[in-house]
Scaffold this motif. Sequence first.
Motif, mmCIF file in Angstrom:
data_model
loop_
_atom_site.group_PDB
_atom_site.id
_atom_site.type_symbol
_atom_site.label_atom_id
_atom_site.label_comp_id
_atom_site.label_asym_id
_atom_site.label_seq_id
_atom_site.Cartn_x
_atom_site.Cartn_y
_atom_site.Cartn_z
ATOM 1 N N UNK A 287 0.837 -1.195 0.000
ATOM 2 C CA UNK A 287 0.000 0.000 0.000
ATOM 3 C C UNK A 287 0.872 1.245 0.000
ATOM 4 N N UNK A 288 0.638 2.125 -0.948
ATOM 5 C CA UNK A 288 1.408 3.363 -1.006
ATOM 6 C C UNK A 288 1.123 4.221 0.220
ATOM 7 N N UNK B 150 -9.718 -1.324 8.611
ATOM 8 C CA UNK B 150 -10.759 -2.123 7.983
ATOM 9 C C UNK B 150 -10.230 -3.156 7.016
ATOM 10 N N UNK B 151 -8.967 -3.035 6.645
ATOM 11 C CA UNK B 151 -8.365 -4.069 5.799
ATOM 12 C C UNK B 151 -7.995 -5.263 6.676
ATOM 13 N N UNK B 152 -8.379 -6.444 6.240
ATOM 14 C CA UNK B 152 -8.113 -7.645 7.035
ATOM 15 C C UNK B 152 -7.000 -8.505 6.435
ATOM 16 N N UNK B 153 -6.540 -8.176 5.240
ATOM 17 C CA UNK B 153 -5.491 -8.952 4.595
ATOM 18 C C UNK B 153 -4.117 -8.526 5.107
ATOM 19 N N UNK B 154 -3.129 -9.420 5.062
ATOM 20 C CA UNK B 154 -1.759 -8.999 5.375
ATOM 21 C C UNK B 154 -1.345 -7.867 4.449
ATOM 22 N N UNK B 155 -0.694 -6.857 5.015
ATOM 23 C CA UNK B 155 -0.378 -5.668 4.216
ATOM 24 C C UNK B 155 0.872 -4.994 4.751
ATOM 25 N N UNK B 156 1.530 -4.264 3.865
ATOM 26 C CA UNK B 156 2.708 -3.481 4.228
ATOM 27 C C UNK B 156 2.595 -2.105 3.589
ATOM 28 N N UNK B 157 2.665 -1.026 4.386
ATOM 29 C CA UNK B 157 2.722 0.300 3.780
ATOM 30 C C UNK B 157 4.118 0.547 3.212
ATOM 31 N N UNK B 158 4.177 1.257 2.100
ATOM 32 C CA UNK B 158 5.450 1.529 1.442
ATOM 33 C C UNK B 158 5.497 3.028 1.140
ATOM 34 N N UNK B 159 6.339 3.758 1.869
ATOM 35 C CA UNK B 159 6.467 5.193 1.633
ATOM 36 C C UNK B 159 7.051 5.427 0.241
ATOM 37 N N UNK B 160 6.428 6.341 -0.513
ATOM 38 C CA UNK B 160 6.790 6.590 -1.910
ATOM 39 C C UNK B 160 6.795 5.286 -2.707
ATOM 40 N N UNK C 299 6.706 -1.878 -8.665
ATOM 41 C CA UNK C 299 5.979 -1.800 -9.942
ATOM 42 C C UNK C 299 4.487 -2.063 -9.754
ATOM 43 N N UNK C 300 4.136 -2.857 -8.738
ATOM 44 C CA UNK C 300 2.714 -3.122 -8.502
ATOM 45 C C UNK C 300 1.995 -1.859 -8.044
ATOM 46 N N UNK C 301 2.633 -1.097 -7.146
ATOM 47 C CA UNK C 301 2.035 0.158 -6.700
ATOM 48 C C UNK C 301 2.044 1.178 -7.832
ATOM 49 N N UNK C 302 3.130 1.222 -8.596
ATOM 50 C CA UNK C 302 3.180 2.133 -9.750
ATOM 51 C C UNK C 302 2.050 1.824 -10.724
ATOM 52 N N UNK C 303 1.805 0.535 -10.965
ATOM 53 C CA UNK C 303 0.709 0.140 -11.859
ATOM 54 C C UNK C 303 -0.626 0.648 -11.321
ATOM 55 N N UNK C 304 -0.826 0.519 -10.008
ATOM 56 C CA UNK C 304 -2.071 1.009 -9.411
ATOM 57 C C UNK C 304 -2.189 2.517 -9.546
ATOM 58 N N UNK C 305 -1.081 3.231 -9.410
ATOM 59 C CA UNK C 305 -1.130 4.693 -9.536
ATOM 60 C C UNK C 305 -1.536 5.101 -10.944
#
Length: 205
Positions: free
Chosen positions: A114-115, A122-132, A138-144
């Motif tokens: 997650x950017x 409210x998110x229940x899935x495993x997740x990692x925030x990624x600054x910038x 590339x996955x976050x860039x694709x989402x952007x």
Amino acid sequence: MSLPDYQLEEFLRGRGYTRIAGVDEVGRGPLAGPVMAAAVILDPSDIPDGLNDSKKLSEKRRAALEEQLLDRAQVAVAEASVEEIEQHNILRAAHLAMIRAVAELDPAPDFLLIDGNLIPKGLTLPAQPVIKGDTRSVSIAAASIVAKMHRDRVMVDLAQQHPQYGWARNKGYPTLEHRTALRNLGPTPHHRRSFKPVHNILYQG
């Protein structure tokens, strides 16, 4: 200047995750229109070349990459409305859009990149925030890219109803053109009334 890569995803794949979604939002800064988010799961064997932070790409390049992503990746887009921005705040509304985009992925992801520096409540899935994150993953860039293209189309459509504000060009950001029209004509139903430039015009004097 380095481009985002697949290293974070490769690390996670090494830990057993196989459906890793990049998640990003666009539209927190504009004075009008919804905030939009996208979630994208790339095929590691078929990643389009040239993925980057959407702000660093031309409109033509974004459009070409979006087309490739829709063909070669799993993509979902969602929004939070102006009313929800007003009801909550822009950060929470952006997070709602992210949660909705993730929920649209079917089959569901098993990990989220997650950017930003926060994981939406409210998110229940495993997740990692990624600054910038849109400059690193590339996955976050694709989402952007997907989120930016989708929101731009929404603003172009809204510009047909309210052409005086220049939304087809400024996408709702507070450019001189937009701020001048806002002062002269007042806000539309699509303006975010809690944002200071709009609020000041509504309640001046």
